[in-house]
Design an enzyme around this catalytic site. Structure first.
Site, PDB file in Angstrom:
ATOM      1  N   ASN A   9       0.880  -1.178   0.000  1.00  0.00           N
ATOM      2  CA  ASN A   9       0.000   0.000   0.000  1.00  0.00           C
ATOM      3  C   ASN A   9       0.910   1.218   0.000  1.00  0.00           C
ATOM      4  OD1 ASN A   9      -1.832   2.042   0.417  1.00  0.00           O
ATOM      5  ND2 ASN A   9      -2.764   1.145   2.244  1.00  0.00           N
ATOM      6  N   ARG A  93      -2.891  -2.127  -3.281  1.00  0.00           N
ATOM      7  CA  ARG A  93      -4.029  -1.230  -3.163  1.00  0.00           C
ATOM      8  C   ARG A  93      -3.870  -0.147  -4.221  1.00  0.00           C
ATOM      9  NH1 ARG A  93      -4.836   3.934   0.564  1.00  0.00           N
ATOM     10  NH2 ARG A  93      -7.049   4.316   0.203  1.00  0.00           N
ATOM     11  N   HIS A 181     -12.537   4.001  -0.384  1.00  0.00           N
ATOM     12  CA  HIS A 181     -12.416   3.178   0.832  1.00  0.00           C
ATOM     13  C   HIS A 181     -13.139   1.840   0.671  1.00  0.00           C
ATOM     14  CE1 HIS A 181     -11.888   7.222   3.123  1.00  0.00           C
ATOM     15  NE2 HIS A 181     -10.698   6.708   2.848  1.00  0.00           N
ATOM     16  N   ARG A 241      -8.490  17.540   3.615  1.00  0.00           N
ATOM     17  CA  ARG A 241      -9.444  17.716   2.510  1.00  0.00           C
ATOM     18  C   ARG A 241     -10.773  18.220   3.064  1.00  0.00           C
ATOM     19  NH1 ARG A 241      -8.946  11.791   0.309  1.00  0.00           N
ATOM     20  NH2 ARG A 241      -7.527  11.501   2.070  1.00  0.00           N
ATOM     21  N   GLU A 379      -7.781  -3.861   5.323  1.00  0.00           N
ATOM     22  CA  GLU A 379      -7.733  -3.761   3.866  1.00  0.00           C
ATOM     23  C   GLU A 379      -6.677  -4.687   3.278  1.00  0.00           C
ATOM     24  OE1 GLU A 379      -8.571   0.934   3.188  1.00  0.00           O
ATOM     25  OE2 GLU A 379      -7.191   0.374   4.793  1.00  0.00           O
TER      26      GLU A 379
END
Length: 397
Positions: A9, A93, A181, A241, A379
């Protein structure tokens, strides 16, 4: 000879990794995990085994200035620590799969070309994801690689949930709501039958709250809607963000303040959200411990937007049976969970304070009309499962 799968990742200044032993029965077994952080400044490798014992904790050569060199350093360490082992596959990922890559795929030159075309849609993530793929191909020639997308879980949503209300000729070129996500949400949906069977086939809102934050409405294990849209800027307030923002504000930045495209991009991706509101930090832990009014306002706004969007997604689902918290803030901040649950009390969410302090897994009392949960996401394991399935390696699919 031991056989392993490697999961990567990659971000702008770090590469996270997990090493899994080839499964003999039900599921992948984690052997080690860690990350190289500080790439380009003060690179540092830290790794632990499955039990949490330290395997490595050392500074690396300052010449490791990008992800490609970090992958090379990681491959060297893996080769020395897992001497004689065989890597059967590498799972990555990848944030954006676009409209055409709706499922995990074996990486080919054509797939790489398509993923490069999507860089403008995820400029903070996609370039580093792809650099890791290219670096792994150089260091592990002949080892198959699999791309797993954060957008895949959301494909199949109703057309109205994917729509961006602009002229059709614009939308034909892939302008739509994608959601992100997805690997996290897919993992949570996969473990609900074991962890929270009473809501596994019901109407569930999962709150993935971290530096990047979003909500996903899930019905019978499938994504119905989410707060992130065309890019990873939409929806909830995040570390740097803004989340949902009036498009007219963006026009104002261009037309009245004379800002350039790069200036606005940097502002939206790196200077807004919790950092922008507080002027102090993008880290929720810093803000919760601060007595500054601006820090309190940033936390208030984060909770306000989360509760507001939980209400909106409840309307989409036609009701709610369960609320699940996951990711860095969702798993570790009892205060944020408490405040969001209190703000959602009108939906029937009750909080068990003692269970919340202990991180659940269930943090609501039996009397609660809507159950609330804390479920750690994984994940990397989701990527390992997909990689194993595509490469024909035994294990849980």
């Amino acid at each position: 000879m031991d056989d392993y799968g490697l999961v990567l990742n990659a971000g702008s200044s770090s590469v996270k990794f997990c090493v899994y032993r080839r499964p003999e029965a039900a599921t992948w077994r984690l052997e080690g995990k860690g990350q190289i952080e500080g790439i380009g400044t003060a690179p540092h490798l830290k790794a632990k085994d499955a039990k949490g014992s330290l395997l490595a904790d050392r500074q690396l050569d300052t010449g490791i200035s990008d992800g490609r060199k970090a992958i090379s350093a990681l491959a060297e360490w893996l080769g020395s620590h897992y001497s004689g082992a065989r890597v059967l596959g590498v799972g990555h990922r990848v944030v954006h799969g676009g409209p055409s890559l709706a499922h995990p795929v074996l990486i080919t030159p054509d797939v790489l070309a398509e993923l490069r075309r999507l860089i403008p849609l995820a400029p903070l993530h996609q370039p580093y994801n792809l650099a890791a793929i290219e670096a792994a191909a150089e260091r592990l020639p002949g080892v198959p690689q699999v791309a797993c997308f954060d957008t895949s879980f959301h494909r199949g949503q109703p057309a109205v949930a994917e729509l961006v209300p602009l002229p059709r000729e614009i939308c034909r070129d892939g302008v739509q709501r994608y959601g992100f996500h997805g690997l996290s949400y897919e993992y949570i949906a996969s473990v609900l039958p074991d962890v929270a069977p009473e809501i596994a086939t019901g109407r569930v809102i999962v709150a993935h709250l971290g530096s990047g934050a979003s909500l996903c409405a899930i019905k019978n294990g499938k994504s119905v809607d989410s707060t992130l849209g065309f890019t990873a800027l939409d929806g909830l307030c995040m570390g740097t963000r803004p989340g949902a923002i009036d498009p007219g504000v963006i026009l104002y930045l261009f037309q009245n303040l004379g800002l350039g495209v790069k200036d606005v991009e940097t502002m939206l991706y790196k200077k807004s959200g919790l950092l922008g509101i507080s002027g102090i930090s993008n880290d929720m832990r810093d803000l919760l411990s601060s007595t500054e009014p601006a820090a309190r306002l940033a936390v208030d706004y984060f909770v306000y937007q989360a509760a507001k969007q939980i209400g909106a997604l409840t309307a989409v689902l036609g009701g709610i049976d369960g609320l699940v918290f996951t990711a860095g803030i969702g798993e570790n901040s009892a205060e944020i969970r408490q405040r969001i649950c209190r703000a959602s009390a009108w939906l029937g969410v009750e909080l068990d304070e003692a269970a919340n302090a202990q991180r659940g897994p269930r943090i609501s009392p039996p009397s609660s009309k809507v159950s609330a949960w804390v479920i750690p996401t994984d994940e990397e394991l989701m990527i390992a499962r997909h990689t194993g399935r595509l490469l024909g390696i035994s294990g849980r699919h």
